[in-house]
Scaffold this motif. Sequence first.
Motif, mmCIF file in Angstrom:
data_model
loop_
_atom_site.group_PDB
_atom_site.id
_atom_site.type_symbol
_atom_site.label_atom_id
_atom_site.label_comp_id
_atom_site.label_asym_id
_atom_site.label_seq_id
_atom_site.Cartn_x
_atom_site.Cartn_y
_atom_site.Cartn_z
ATOM 1 N N GLY A 460 5.453 46.321 60.434
ATOM 2 C CA GLY A 460 5.423 45.250 61.426
ATOM 3 C C GLY A 460 4.640 45.656 62.664
ATOM 4 N N SER A 461 4.865 46.847 63.138
ATOM 5 C CA SER A 461 4.192 47.308 64.357
ATOM 6 C C SER A 461 2.690 47.408 64.148
ATOM 7 C CB SER A 461 4.757 48.667 64.778
ATOM 8 O OG SER A 461 6.112 48.517 65.134
ATOM 9 N N GLY A 488 9.121 44.521 56.448
ATOM 10 C CA GLY A 488 9.850 43.709 57.420
ATOM 11 C C GLY A 488 10.164 44.485 58.681
ATOM 12 N N TYR A 489 10.952 43.867 59.537
ATOM 13 C CA TYR A 489 11.367 44.477 60.799
ATOM 14 C C TYR A 489 12.761 45.091 60.596
ATOM 15 C CZ TYR A 489 7.795 41.515 63.161
ATOM 16 O OH TYR A 489 6.644 40.901 63.579
ATOM 17 N N THR A 507 12.383 38.189 60.366
ATOM 18 C CA THR A 507 12.251 39.640 60.228
ATOM 19 C C THR A 507 11.986 40.089 58.789
ATOM 20 O OG1 THR A 507 14.640 39.901 59.942
ATOM 21 C CG2 THR A 507 13.801 40.069 62.196
ATOM 22 N N LEU A 513 8.173 36.026 57.600
ATOM 23 C CA LEU A 513 7.095 36.971 57.933
ATOM 24 C C LEU A 513 6.220 37.231 56.713
ATOM 25 C CD1 LEU A 513 8.577 40.071 59.800
ATOM 26 C CD2 LEU A 513 7.000 38.371 60.729
ATOM 27 N N PHE A 515 3.185 39.739 54.976
ATOM 28 C CA PHE A 515 2.565 41.055 55.114
ATOM 29 C C PHE A 515 1.411 41.215 54.127
ATOM 30 C CE2 PHE A 515 6.629 41.983 57.141
ATOM 31 C CZ PHE A 515 6.204 42.705 58.242
#
Length: 603
Positions: A460-461, A488-489, A507, A513, A515
Amino acid sequence: MNQTTNLKKLSDYVAEFLANVGIRHVFIISGGASIHLLHSLARRTDIQPICPHHEQAAAMSADGYARATGGLGCAIGTSGPGATNLITGIAGAWFDSVPVIFITGQVATYRMRGDTGVRQMGFQETDILSMVASITKYSAQIRKTEDVAFELEKAAHIAVTGRPGPVLLDIPDDLQRQMIEPDSLRHFAPAPAPTAVNARLDFDIDKVLELARDAERPVVVLGWGIRLANADHLARDVMLSLGFPVLTSWGAKDIIEEANPLLVGTFGTHGVRAGNFAIQNADLIIAVGARLSTHETGTPMKSWARGAKVVVVDIDAAELGKFEKFGKPLTMAIQADARVFLCRLKDRLSTWRRPALNEWRARIADWRARYPAVRLAPPTRNVDPYAFMTALANAMSHNENVFVDTGASVAWLMQAFPTKLGQRLFHDFNNTAMGWALPAAIGGCLALGARPVTCISGDGSLMMNLQELATLQRHNLPVRLFIINNQGYGMVQQTQEQWLGGEYVGTSYEGGLGFPNFVALAESFGLPTMSIETKDQVPEKLRAAYRASGPVVIDVKVPRTERVTPQARFGYPIEDADPLLPREEFFSNMLVQPEPKSREPLV
Ligand SMILES: Cc1ncc(C[n+]2csc(CCOP(=O)(O)OP(=O)(O)O)c2C)c(N)n1
Ligand SMILES: [Mg+2]
């Protein structure tokens, strides 16, 4: 020499100043109001403009650059969006006291809105000064060419003195282009440094030693301020003479190596159990250069160090003043630079006899043995993030520089990374902005003369500064980027499990979300890649990653269900972290009265 031959373009003067204060790389993005600065930098041989793909990343690279050298960093953006994009990076430097000179271009003076009351006159005109007033030590607009030397000198001086931090200068476009007469500029003369830093210091140190003599369960806490004061060697020396068990904040984890017998560990909401039991059962805490945020103390602050006399040494009076306001008055508040304090303490310790503290030491050793950060590996093929952090530490060089992003990764690293002396751990400790690590690692790598560095980022970051893969590739920087990929977060999912019934809104993939395939993505940037999918692959792939001479992106697949344990839940004191220990076991670890919350039935 006649006058005209001595003329210099103002933007050239700025570039020369930056080179003269030792900056070798400036992170800059072009634009109508920064283009003259960019060209002036590009003409020099002693400084190189580096062009990231987002001003946020430019700011974070300059921050990483400054942290790695301990000197000044610099990032430049154009007016309007270029300036506002810098803000998150400026905040990170502000909260962690990192000296960075930020420069923003501004519309020409004759296009400024002035006091007309309109929102904007010149194209992309933005009042950046008022926006960064609360996150800079100094910010000013250069309004007259004669002021350029004065403002640059003043800003650079303020950035590095006292408690360091970022500064910002806003330079209108028309001034950047003007020819100036350098000899006729006015200069900044800093006020002479006070000679008697703290007349009471020796007296205070005597009192600290009196408390130390009487203590049965003392600990020392070291913080990032030790680094800022360039006192890491000194701190280790003094700790050795004093002989008290040592705890560190995240910012000081790399000051005391894992093998040091004095080390207890980290503490706080994401600290290790041994560290939290030690600090919560201590009868004396001497904290040097650690500001002790709620991340370290837990909330409410009065639940922290309930049985201890607390001495805090900090350069910033406001940091010392806050404890009383938060219901935790200090036994002694000593306003001093960490280096000055440690130097004076060292002198006094020549006659100090290290106390035995046998019972206290045995307790701490027992906590460390019973609650290791890395648990027994579960019988699966999956990568265990805790074991991975240990494997990583063993694979990297003894003087590796590691830049880690926020989320579960930083907590896993801070709990389980056995630091060797010489290794450095960098994090955006207090702003913890997602996306910090990659640009910071790029800045750090350049600052260290393109020495290989490690970057660790959650999936995520990384998504928040993904575009910097292009900068990595463009300059072929030896950054080993480990993506701790749990789709995910994870960190926020853990909070959702604690408070919101485990619904992963926003999240996870199911929660909204998306990716990418990180390997395919990194390849599209022209970067070499690897992936680690099972724990058996870890040793061999790590060896390969650390053999690489250029950049390499390693996608490390970690189960979505991995969590940060222990972690204190909001409302619980830090020693009573999730997963909660059986009460009998928990009480047996407490010498100090447990909090009422800890007496409630387990949930
Ligand atoms: C800019 C920014 N936005 C939001 C947050 C809040 N936040 C903290 S950690 C985190 C999740 C990080 O996800 P990832 O990088 O994948 O790490 P993980 O916890 O999954 O290991 C979020 C959203 C933040 N720290 N910074
Ligand atoms: Mg993640």
